[in-house]
Design an enzyme around this catalytic site. Sequence first.
Site, PDB file in Angstrom:
ATOM      1  N   GLY A 248       0.862  -1.174   0.000  1.00  0.00           N
ATOM      2  CA  GLY A 248       0.000   0.000   0.000  1.00  0.00           C
ATOM      3  C   GLY A 248       0.891   1.213   0.000  1.00  0.00           C
ATOM      4  O   GLY A 248       1.986   1.185   0.578  1.00  0.00           O
TER       5      GLY A 248
ATOM      6  N   TYR B  26      -7.702  -4.741  -8.267  1.00  0.00           N
ATOM      7  CA  TYR B  26      -8.005  -4.482  -6.861  1.00  0.00           C
ATOM      8  C   TYR B  26      -9.335  -5.101  -6.442  1.00  0.00           C
ATOM      9  O   TYR B  26     -10.294  -5.130  -7.216  1.00  0.00           O
ATOM     10  CB  TYR B  26      -8.088  -2.973  -6.605  1.00  0.00           C
ATOM     11  CG  TYR B  26      -6.779  -2.242  -6.751  1.00  0.00           C
ATOM     12  CD1 TYR B  26      -5.891  -2.145  -5.689  1.00  0.00           C
ATOM     13  CD2 TYR B  26      -6.436  -1.646  -7.958  1.00  0.00           C
ATOM     14  CE1 TYR B  26      -4.693  -1.469  -5.823  1.00  0.00           C
ATOM     15  CE2 TYR B  26      -5.223  -0.966  -8.098  1.00  0.00           C
ATOM     16  CZ  TYR B  26      -4.358  -0.880  -7.031  1.00  0.00           C
ATOM     17  OH  TYR B  26      -3.175  -0.215  -7.170  1.00  0.00           O
ATOM     18  N   TRP B  27      -9.355  -5.572  -5.166  1.00  0.00           N
ATOM     19  CA  TRP B  27     -10.592  -5.998  -4.503  1.00  0.00           C
ATOM     20  C   TRP B  27     -10.588  -5.311  -3.141  1.00  0.00           C
ATOM     21  O   TRP B  27     -10.108  -5.860  -2.155  1.00  0.00           O
ATOM     22  CB  TRP B  27     -10.612  -7.512  -4.359  1.00  0.00           C
ATOM     23  CG  TRP B  27     -10.572  -8.243  -5.673  1.00  0.00           C
ATOM     24  CD1 TRP B  27     -11.640  -8.698  -6.400  1.00  0.00           C
ATOM     25  CD2 TRP B  27      -9.403  -8.626  -6.415  1.00  0.00           C
ATOM     26  NE1 TRP B  27     -11.205  -9.318  -7.546  1.00  0.00           N
ATOM     27  CE2 TRP B  27      -9.835  -9.291  -7.589  1.00  0.00           C
ATOM     28  CE3 TRP B  27      -8.021  -8.449  -6.225  1.00  0.00           C
ATOM     29  CZ2 TRP B  27      -8.960  -9.786  -8.540  1.00  0.00           C
ATOM     30  CZ3 TRP B  27      -7.140  -8.944  -7.170  1.00  0.00           C
ATOM     31  CH2 TRP B  27      -7.614  -9.601  -8.302  1.00  0.00           C
TER      32      TRP B  27
ATOM     33  N   TYR C 122      -2.762  10.414  -7.205  1.00  0.00           N
ATOM     34  CA  TYR C 122      -4.125  10.486  -7.721  1.00  0.00           C
ATOM     35  C   TYR C 122      -4.460   9.238  -8.531  1.00  0.00           C
ATOM     36  O   TYR C 122      -3.780   8.914  -9.499  1.00  0.00           O
ATOM     37  CB  TYR C 122      -4.282  11.733  -8.596  1.00  0.00           C
ATOM     38  CG  TYR C 122      -5.610  11.841  -9.304  1.00  0.00           C
ATOM     39  CD1 TYR C 122      -6.806  11.761  -8.598  1.00  0.00           C
ATOM     40  CD2 TYR C 122      -5.667  12.022 -10.690  1.00  0.00           C
ATOM     41  CE1 TYR C 122      -8.027  11.867  -9.241  1.00  0.00           C
ATOM     42  CE2 TYR C 122      -6.886  12.134 -11.345  1.00  0.00           C
ATOM     43  CZ  TYR C 122      -8.058  12.044 -10.615  1.00  0.00           C
ATOM     44  OH  TYR C 122      -9.265  12.142 -11.259  1.00  0.00           O
ATOM     45  N   ARG C 123      -5.527   8.544  -8.123  1.00  0.00           N
ATOM     46  CA  ARG C 123      -6.004   7.363  -8.829  1.00  0.00           C
ATOM     47  C   ARG C 123      -7.473   7.592  -9.188  1.00  0.00           C
ATOM     48  O   ARG C 123      -8.363   7.451  -8.338  1.00  0.00           O
ATOM     49  CB  ARG C 123      -5.857   6.111  -7.959  1.00  0.00           C
ATOM     50  CG  ARG C 123      -4.429   5.825  -7.505  1.00  0.00           C
ATOM     51  CD  ARG C 123      -3.508   5.488  -8.673  1.00  0.00           C
ATOM     52  NE  ARG C 123      -2.147   5.197  -8.232  1.00  0.00           N
ATOM     53  CZ  ARG C 123      -1.177   6.084  -8.172  1.00  0.00           C
ATOM     54  NH1 ARG C 123      -1.409   7.356  -8.528  1.00  0.00           N
ATOM     55  NH2 ARG C 123       0.034   5.747  -7.774  1.00  0.00           N
TER      56      ARG C 123
ATOM     57  N   LYS D 184       7.700  15.531  -8.449  1.00  0.00           N
ATOM     58  CA  LYS D 184       8.397  14.335  -8.919  1.00  0.00           C
ATOM     59  C   LYS D 184       8.077  14.127 -10.394  1.00  0.00           C
ATOM     60  O   LYS D 184       6.915  14.137 -10.795  1.00  0.00           O
ATOM     61  CB  LYS D 184       7.959  13.123  -8.092  1.00  0.00           C
ATOM     62  CG  LYS D 184       8.333  13.228  -6.620  1.00  0.00           C
ATOM     63  CD  LYS D 184       7.921  12.009  -5.834  1.00  0.00           C
ATOM     64  CE  LYS D 184       6.461  11.987  -5.497  1.00  0.00           C
ATOM     65  NZ  LYS D 184       6.093  10.888  -4.573  1.00  0.00           N
TER      66      LYS D 184
ATOM     67  N   ASP E 162      13.257  12.247 -14.808  1.00  0.00           N
ATOM     68  CA  ASP E 162      13.759  13.608 -14.966  1.00  0.00           C
ATOM     69  C   ASP E 162      14.041  14.240 -13.605  1.00  0.00           C
ATOM     70  O   ASP E 162      13.695  13.696 -12.555  1.00  0.00           O
ATOM     71  CB  ASP E 162      12.741  14.458 -15.737  1.00  0.00           C
ATOM     72  CG  ASP E 162      12.549  13.980 -17.158  1.00  0.00           C
ATOM     73  OD1 ASP E 162      13.528  13.495 -17.753  1.00  0.00           O
ATOM     74  OD2 ASP E 162      11.418  14.070 -17.671  1.00  0.00           O
TER      75      ASP E 162
ATOM     76  N   GLY F  20       7.683   6.182  -6.173  1.00  0.00           N
ATOM     77  CA  GLY F  20       7.300   7.459  -5.572  1.00  0.00           C
ATOM     78  C   GLY F  20       7.183   7.384  -4.065  1.00  0.00           C
ATOM     79  O   GLY F  20       7.566   8.323  -3.354  1.00  0.00           O
ATOM     80  N   ASP F  21       6.667   6.273  -3.553  1.00  0.00           N
ATOM     81  CA  ASP F  21       6.518   6.100  -2.101  1.00  0.00           C
ATOM     82  C   ASP F  21       7.881   6.125  -1.409  1.00  0.00           C
ATOM     83  O   ASP F  21       8.044   6.728  -0.341  1.00  0.00           O
ATOM     84  CB  ASP F  21       5.825   4.773  -1.788  1.00  0.00           C
ATOM     85  CG  ASP F  21       4.546   4.566  -2.573  1.00  0.00           C
ATOM     86  OD1 ASP F  21       3.895   5.566  -2.924  1.00  0.00           O
ATOM     87  OD2 ASP F  21       4.201   3.394  -2.839  1.00  0.00           O
TER      88      ASP F  21
END
Length: 307
Positions: free
Chosen positions: A29, A103-104, A170-171, A229, A233, A261-262
């Site tokens: 996660g 995903y569930w 953002y998802r 980010k 680059d 990213g995390d």
Amino acid sequence: MDITNIAIIGECMVELKEINGIVTQGFGGDTLNTAIYLSRSLESYNISVSYLTCVGKDNFTENMLDDWNKENINTDMVRVSTDKNNGIYSIKTDSEGERTFNYWRNDSAAKYWITSENASQITADLLTHQLVYLSGISLAILTSECRDALFSILENCKSKGIKIAFDNNYRPTLWNNQSEAQSAYTKILSLTDIAFLTFDDEQLLWGDDTADQAMHRTIDLGVSEIIIKRGKDDCIVYSSDNTSFIPSVKVTNVIDTTAAGDSFSAGYLSKRVLDCSGSESAVAGHQLASTVIQYHGAIIPKSVMPI
């Protein structure tokens, strides 16, 4: 920063990972990944990292909590649901290291970690921390009522001088519509001290053509420290007195971009809480992210941690 306790808000799911046709089970996660890497990076310092969520009543939970404790993550603020299960996701990685997810999680325990009944206790718990970190996914999984309750709690924290860090993540599929997401992001950013903005996500959410658009919109909301980010680059680090472009670490052997990213956010925060500059912190973020993408899965072995 005078930081001894960091709280991270979010969701952990059961991870089903396919490599060469073989499926293995783990946990993952976005904010949990950040929590683990932040805890590892700060293990030599007297700084506690806590995770705030609700986990399910299913058979995965015991192992999940054991894994977090092994990573020195404080689980005192983790609630266990009596009637909901943990969310599950599967991940498949192509030859270029890019991922496909299923995903569930529509009725997972983590959607219900905040209620009107426990809001006062959550507030009291968070007020013992100096930094709170969450992401766009932390917001998206909540009902609108729970999201509003969280905003009220964070407003209280902000008024007491607690720093808030937010990663946009953002998802679109987690939101009812784009307008709902834009409203929620506007609200959380108005409370945010440190914003991590993946530019691809800003383009998707706001339709930006340039990083300057994302930067100025976020500055106008009152955010004093912004990191944009941009994948391989340079990242852009903004503060009230300086803007820097920090080059990424070039990687020729990209295996899996999961948690890039995390982990960057964890690397960055691990240095900022130790009073390093934004530029020094971004270098650490790039170093950690560039290592993570050379291994399968979200969490790399401790033995290969660069910081």
